[in-house]
Design an enzyme around this catalytic site. Structure first.
Site, PDB file in Angstrom:
ATOM      1  N   ASP A  75       0.839  -1.202   0.000  1.00  0.00           N
ATOM      2  CA  ASP A  75       0.000   0.000   0.000  1.00  0.00           C
ATOM      3  C   ASP A  75       0.877   1.257   0.000  1.00  0.00           C
ATOM      4  O   ASP A  75       0.600   2.217   0.711  1.00  0.00           O
ATOM      5  CB  ASP A  75      -0.942   0.007   1.201  1.00  0.00           C
ATOM      6  CG  ASP A  75      -2.090   1.003   1.035  1.00  0.00           C
ATOM      7  OD1 ASP A  75      -2.440   1.319  -0.125  1.00  0.00           O
ATOM      8  OD2 ASP A  75      -2.642   1.468   2.046  1.00  0.00           O
ATOM      9  N   LYS A 113       1.999   4.686  -1.104  1.00  0.00           N
ATOM     10  CA  LYS A 113       1.356   5.850  -1.709  1.00  0.00           C
ATOM     11  C   LYS A 113       1.860   7.082  -0.966  1.00  0.00           C
ATOM     12  O   LYS A 113       2.438   6.968   0.127  1.00  0.00           O
ATOM     13  CB  LYS A 113      -0.169   5.743  -1.632  1.00  0.00           C
ATOM     14  CG  LYS A 113      -0.729   5.526  -0.234  1.00  0.00           C
ATOM     15  CD  LYS A 113      -2.233   5.315  -0.293  1.00  0.00           C
ATOM     16  CE  LYS A 113      -2.805   5.013   1.094  1.00  0.00           C
ATOM     17  NZ  LYS A 113      -4.248   4.791   1.056  1.00  0.00           N
ATOM     18  N   ASN A 171       1.481   7.642   2.815  1.00  0.00           N
ATOM     19  CA  ASN A 171       2.235   6.780   3.723  1.00  0.00           C
ATOM     20  C   ASN A 171       3.734   7.079   3.706  1.00  0.00           C
ATOM     21  O   ASN A 171       4.532   6.308   4.232  1.00  0.00           O
ATOM     22  CB  ASN A 171       1.994   5.309   3.367  1.00  0.00           C
ATOM     23  CG  ASN A 171       0.566   4.889   3.656  1.00  0.00           C
ATOM     24  OD1 ASN A 171      -0.114   5.506   4.480  1.00  0.00           O
ATOM     25  ND2 ASN A 171       0.084   3.862   2.985  1.00  0.00           N
ATOM     26  N   ASP A 211       2.528   2.846   7.882  1.00  0.00           N
ATOM     27  CA  ASP A 211       1.265   2.126   7.661  1.00  0.00           C
ATOM     28  C   ASP A 211       1.469   0.753   7.007  1.00  0.00           C
ATOM     29  O   ASP A 211       1.389   0.597   5.783  1.00  0.00           O
ATOM     30  CB  ASP A 211       0.304   2.968   6.829  1.00  0.00           C
ATOM     31  CG  ASP A 211      -1.131   2.456   6.942  1.00  0.00           C
ATOM     32  OD1 ASP A 211      -1.329   1.326   7.431  1.00  0.00           O
ATOM     33  OD2 ASP A 211      -2.051   3.194   6.556  1.00  0.00           O
ATOM     34  N   THR A 262      -4.633   0.472  -2.744  1.00  0.00           N
ATOM     35  CA  THR A 262      -5.429   1.652  -3.053  1.00  0.00           C
ATOM     36  C   THR A 262      -5.548   1.732  -4.570  1.00  0.00           C
ATOM     37  O   THR A 262      -4.533   1.645  -5.268  1.00  0.00           O
ATOM     38  CB  THR A 262      -4.751   2.919  -2.488  1.00  0.00           C
ATOM     39  OG1 THR A 262      -4.660   2.790  -1.061  1.00  0.00           O
ATOM     40  CG2 THR A 262      -5.551   4.169  -2.823  1.00  0.00           C
TER      41      THR A 262
END
Length: 421
Positions: A215, A217, A220, A236, A257
């Site tokens: 994840d 992105k 984060n 995260d 995401t």
């Protein structure tokens, strides 16, 4: 930057190869749970099933203090005392609880200060009596207990009770990556390579341990402190997957995401840690332009764009971006995961190694900031429009219900008149 939806919980890892965080305070067997009313699903910041917990690294919201969610008629000192009393006494014996900085449907995040050293930390408290909280907690702990890297958020210690876990974490106070870029006033390709070197170094370390973030992105990627010399930290790990050395490295869970999901995940094929490298390609594209390579409000059309792997370098500031930088992105946004650069290869790419020495030193800040702010405004308007549509539907529904009720009353009245007449 991401829409933050369509999260799916990863499969909990079955084992842990390396356990560096040894200090875990176990549950000692309280007869009654004195904290059972601390977390309630109050609808504020509630996450859908499968969503990651709110980050433990966000900056305190302006004006958010311990007493901000308590009864207003009580004296503040009393309210703060009641709030602190809801924490496990082993936690409050070592840490002063300072402020509430995040909340979710089964978690709270507070800023704390170590009583002896005065060092600030964040404590992420997760309700493990709920299945979603338990699964994410197990996944995140499994990863964070293994890692020690300057560009990865650090787990300090863990306290466990029968129904919740307290994770004491480093506190990153420098804000999100793109918030810093907007505020900076100047941003060049050289600045971009500095950021990417730190992120790639952290990702390479994770992949060496058999850990895939899943994840990655901009939200984060946080600055450790507000200073200009602050490092970037990866945060995260709620969707991360940890594999033991020698195990099958393929993963199958669909998660992430939407705008950052790699094509192989969308077609539900077994995949490797190369999905993180695709996400870094998306991040690099945004970093240099303030725009997304793949974007559509319609999820199906978005996924079709990703599966084709077609994006363009049109519009500002792309004419001012070097071909070497575009080559770096192209080698990450490759549909075939086997042809995609690894973290080590990305670190050795000429654009990164030379820190964009041969690239234009033109300031890209104006275009990047305008694009980022334009996108944020557009998404805000879309959210308001969606809320307005839902409100309109609700109003129509209420009106039709009121009409039916009035008609029913009139029918009953006529029936009673006929019966009595």
């Amino acid at each position: 930057m991401g829409c933050g939806t369509s999260k799916v919980l990863p499969e909990p890892p079955k084992d842990v190869q390396l356990d560096l965080v040894k200090k875990v305070e176990p549950y000692t067997g309280h007869k009654t749970d004195v904290y059972k009313h601390f977390i309630k699903d109050d609808g504020v910041g509630t996450l859908k099933t499968g969503s990651p917990l709110p980050p433990y690294h966000i900056q305190p919201y302006p004006g958010t203090h311990l007493a901000s969610h308590m009864e207003p008629h009580e004296p503040r000192r009393t309210r703060v005392a009641k709030y602190r009393a809801k924490f496990d006494p082993r936690v409050t014996a070592k840490y002063d609880i300072k402020a509430l900085i995040g909340r979710g449907s089964f978690s709270r995040v507070v800023r704390v200060e170590h009583k002896a050293t005065k060092q600030p930390y964040a404590i992420k408290m997760i309700e493990t009596k709920y299945r979603e909280g338990r699964e994410v907690c197990e996944s995140e702990l499994c990863v964070l207990r293994r890692v020690r890297h300057t560009n990865i958020i650090q787990l300090i210690e863990v306290f466990e009770t029968q129904e919740r876990v307290y994770m004491v974490m480093e506190l990153a106070t420098g804000g999100e990556l793109f918030d810093r870029i907007i505020a900076k006033g100047s941003f060049t390709e050289r600045d971009a390579t500095r950021v990417l070197q730190m992120v790639l170094d952290g990702v390479k370390y994770l992949h060496t341990l058999g850990i895939t973030h899943r994840d990655l992105k901009p939200e984060n990627l946080l600055y450790y402190h507000p200073g200009t010399d602050s490092k970037i930290m990866i945060t995260d790990f709620g969707l991360a997957s940890a594999r033991k050395k020698g195990d099958d490295c393929l993963m199958k869970t669909t998660c992430g995401t939407p705008e950052y999901i790699a094509p192989e995940i969308l077609v539900r094929k077994p995949y490797t840690n190369s999905v993180d490298m695709w996400a870094l390609g998306v991040i690099s594209y945004i970093l240099l332009s303030g725009t997304m390579p793949f974007e559509d409000d319609n999820r199906s059309r978005l996924y079709r764009q990703i599966l084709k792997g077609k994006y363009s370098y049109s519009g500002e500031p792309w004419p001012s971006v070097s071909n070497l930088a575009k080559d770096f992105i192209d080698r990450l946004l490759t549909v075939d995961p086997g042809a995609r650069m690894t973290a080590l290869q990305a670190l050795k790419h000429p654009w990164v190694v030379s820190m964009a020495a041969s690239s234009s030193m033109k300031n890209l800040h104006r275009s990047i900031s305008q694009n980022l702010l334009k996108r944020a405004s557009s998404r805000c308007q879309s959210t308001k429009s969606a809320q307005s549509t839902r409100s309109s539907r609700s109003t129509k529904s209420n009106k039709s219900r009121r009409v039916r009720e009035r008609e029913l009353r009139e029918l009953n009245l006529r029936y009673q008149q006929q019966y009595n007449g």
